[in-house]
Scaffold this motif. Structure first.
Motif, PDB file in Angstrom:
ATOM      1  N   MET A 108      -1.890   0.932  -0.271  1.00 58.12           N
ATOM      2  CA  MET A 108      -1.889  -0.255   0.583  1.00 58.12           C
ATOM      3  C   MET A 108      -1.897   0.139   2.061  1.00 58.12           C
ATOM      4  N   LEU A 109      -1.144   1.179   2.411  1.00 56.81           N
ATOM      5  CA  LEU A 109      -1.212   1.662   3.791  1.00 56.81           C
ATOM      6  C   LEU A 109      -2.623   2.143   4.112  1.00 56.81           C
ATOM      7  N   GLU A 110      -3.242   2.787   3.141  1.00 57.63           N
ATOM      8  CA  GLU A 110      -4.615   3.246   3.312  1.00 57.63           C
ATOM      9  C   GLU A 110      -5.560   2.061   3.507  1.00 57.63           C
ATOM     10  N   ALA A 111      -5.366   0.996   2.738  1.00 55.64           N
ATOM     11  CA  ALA A 111      -6.202  -0.195   2.852  1.00 55.64           C
ATOM     12  C   ALA A 111      -6.061  -0.849   4.227  1.00 55.64           C
ATOM     13  N   MET A 112      -4.886  -0.703   4.831  1.00 63.04           N
ATOM     14  CA  MET A 112      -4.666  -1.257   6.166  1.00 63.04           C
ATOM     15  C   MET A 112      -5.081  -0.282   7.262  1.00 63.04           C
ATOM     16  N   GLY A 113      -5.573   0.891   6.873  1.00 64.35           N
ATOM     17  CA  GLY A 113      -5.977   1.884   7.859  1.00 64.35           C
ATOM     18  C   GLY A 113      -4.807   2.630   8.467  1.00 64.35           C
ATOM     19  N   LEU A 114      -3.676   2.671   7.764  1.00 61.18           N
ATOM     20  CA  LEU A 114      -2.460   3.274   8.306  1.00 61.18           C
ATOM     21  C   LEU A 114      -2.010   4.515   7.548  1.00 61.18           C
ATOM     22  N   SER A 115      -2.829   5.051   6.666  1.00 60.93           N
ATOM     23  CA  SER A 115      -2.372   6.190   5.867  1.00 60.93           C
ATOM     24  C   SER A 115      -2.009   7.397   6.725  1.00 60.93           C
ATOM     25  N   SER A 116      -2.688   7.578   7.848  1.00 62.80           N
ATOM     26  CA  SER A 116      -2.361   8.724   8.703  1.00 62.80           C
ATOM     27  C   SER A 116      -1.018   8.535   9.402  1.00 62.80           C
ATOM     28  N   LEU A 117      -0.500   7.311   9.411  1.00 62.50           N
ATOM     29  CA  LEU A 117       0.778   7.029  10.052  1.00 62.50           C
ATOM     30  C   LEU A 117       1.900   6.823   9.040  1.00 62.50           C
ATOM     31  N   ALA A 118       1.622   7.102   7.771  1.00 67.51           N
ATOM     32  CA  ALA A 118       2.634   6.942   6.730  1.00 67.51           C
ATOM     33  C   ALA A 118       3.767   7.949   6.940  1.00 67.51           C
ATOM     34  N   PRO A 119       5.001   7.581   6.564  1.00 68.67           N
ATOM     35  CA  PRO A 119       6.104   8.537   6.660  1.00 68.67           C
ATOM     36  C   PRO A 119       5.785   9.812   5.877  1.00 68.67           C
ATOM     37  N   SER A 120       6.204  10.947   6.403  1.00 72.72           N
ATOM     38  CA  SER A 120       5.879  12.227   5.771  1.00 72.72           C
ATOM     39  C   SER A 120       6.440  12.334   4.360  1.00 72.72           C
ATOM     40  N   ALA A 121       7.603  11.721   4.109  1.00 68.02           N
ATOM     41  CA  ALA A 121       8.170  11.768   2.755  1.00 68.02           C
ATOM     42  C   ALA A 121       7.251  11.068   1.763  1.00 68.02           C
ATOM     43  N   LEU A 122       6.632   9.967   2.175  1.00 68.69           N
ATOM     44  CA  LEU A 122       5.696   9.273   1.290  1.00 68.69           C
ATOM     45  C   LEU A 122       4.476  10.137   1.029  1.00 68.69           C
ATOM     46  N   SER A 123       3.937  10.744   2.081  1.00 70.27           N
ATOM     47  CA  SER A 123       2.774  11.619   1.914  1.00 70.27           C
ATOM     48  C   SER A 123       3.083  12.741   0.939  1.00 70.27           C
ATOM     49  N   GLU A 124       4.266  13.344   1.099  1.00 70.95           N
ATOM     50  CA  GLU A 124       4.642  14.450   0.222  1.00 70.95           C
ATOM     51  C   GLU A 124       4.865  13.978  -1.211  1.00 70.95           C
ATOM     52  N   ALA A 125       5.501  12.815  -1.370  1.00 69.57           N
ATOM     53  CA  ALA A 125       5.749  12.289  -2.718  1.00 69.57           C
ATOM     54  C   ALA A 125       4.442  11.971  -3.432  1.00 69.57           C
ATOM     55  N   VAL A 126       3.498  11.381  -2.723  1.00 70.16           N
ATOM     56  CA  VAL A 126       2.214  11.043  -3.341  1.00 70.16           C
ATOM     57  C   VAL A 126       1.470  12.318  -3.703  1.00 70.16           C
ATOM     58  N   GLU A 127       1.482  13.283  -2.823  1.00 74.12           N
ATOM     59  CA  GLU A 127       0.833  14.562  -3.122  1.00 74.12           C
ATOM     60  C   GLU A 127       1.488  15.219  -4.334  1.00 74.12           C
ATOM     61  N   THR A 128       2.802  15.158  -4.392  1.00 72.49           N
ATOM     62  CA  THR A 128       3.555  15.744  -5.500  1.00 72.49           C
ATOM     63  C   THR A 128       3.205  15.082  -6.822  1.00 72.49           C
ATOM     64  N   THR A 129       3.086  13.762  -6.810  1.00 70.23           N
ATOM     65  CA  THR A 129       2.861  13.044  -8.063  1.00 70.23           C
ATOM     66  C   THR A 129       1.414  13.062  -8.507  1.00 70.23           C
ATOM     67  N   THR A 130       0.500  13.397  -7.612  1.00 75.18           N
ATOM     68  CA  THR A 130      -0.899  13.354  -8.008  1.00 75.18           C
ATOM     69  C   THR A 130      -1.558  14.722  -8.116  1.00 75.18           C
ATOM     70  N   VAL A 131      -1.038  15.722  -7.406  1.00 76.39           N
ATOM     71  CA  VAL A 131      -1.710  17.014  -7.377  1.00 76.39           C
ATOM     72  C   VAL A 131      -0.883  18.114  -8.028  1.00 76.39           C
ATOM     73  N   PHE A 132       0.346  18.254  -7.603  1.00 73.56           N
ATOM     74  CA  PHE A 132       1.164  19.387  -8.029  1.00 73.56           C
ATOM     75  C   PHE A 132       2.325  18.975  -8.926  1.00 73.56           C
ATOM     76  N   SER A 133       2.265  17.865  -9.592  1.00 73.02           N
ATOM     77  CA  SER A 133       3.427  17.228 -10.196  1.00 73.02           C
ATOM     78  C   SER A 133       4.439  18.144 -10.866  1.00 73.02           C
ATOM     79  N   SER A 134       4.048  19.203 -11.516  1.00 74.64           N
ATOM     80  CA  SER A 134       5.047  20.039 -12.193  1.00 74.64           C
ATOM     81  C   SER A 134       5.334  21.329 -11.450  1.00 74.64           C
ATOM     82  N   GLN A 135       4.710  21.568 -10.292  1.00 72.90           N
ATOM     83  CA  GLN A 135       4.859  22.842  -9.607  1.00 72.90           C
ATOM     84  C   GLN A 135       5.600  22.765  -8.289  1.00 72.90           C
TER      85      GLN A 135
END
Length: 140
Positions: A108-135
């Motif tokens: 939703m932040l991405e849809a509003m054009g705000l993904s680059s301004l998302a809190p770093s914890a959210l960015s890290e959590a999304v990366e964790t859950t989609t790319v490196f989930s078990s590592q």
């Protein structure tokens, strides 16, 4: 768009930042899920405002200003709490639900054009859950 909407964006960023931080730390899974769900609801309402028929031309600029002004909480390292896993080492249902809410917030932040301004914890959590989930090492 009214000043109340800008306050809602600020609150949504706070909720998603705290929820993602708790998720990454292996903190209270219930609190993380509730915060992520609340953020998802608020952001969903804001996406409708930005994309809806009543959208004003400067809405995007106002949202960007509020998102830039948001200061994520500094987190100090601590011993990692156990991650919520089931008996086969997979994320339990509560953590999986939290992950889904966090990803929805990101999109939703991405849809509003705000993904680059998302809190770093959210960015890290999304990366964790989609790319490196078990590592991934715990955030805190």
């Amino acid at each position: 768009m009214n000043p109340h909407d800008l306050t809602r964006l600020s609150v949504a960023l706070e909720y998603v930042d705290l929820g993602a931080g708790l998720y990454l730390c292996g903190g209270s899974d219930y609190a993380a899920r509730l915060l992520a769900a609340a953020a998802e609801q608020l952001l969903g309402d804001l996406v409708k405002l930005v994309e809806g028929p009543q959208a004003v031309e400067n809405a995007q600029e106002l949202l960007e200003r509020v998102a830039r002004a948001y200061q994520a909480k500094a987190r100090s390292p601590r011993a990692a709490a156990p991650r919520g896993m089931d008996t086969q080492g997979r994320p339990d249902a509560l953590r999986a639900e939290t992950e889904a809410y966090l990803r929805a917030c990101w999109f939703m932040l991405e849809a509003m054009g705000l993904s680059s301004l998302a809190p770093s914890a959210l960015s890290e959590a999304v990366e964790t859950t989609t790319v490196f989930s078990s590592q991934v090492e715990p955030f805190c």
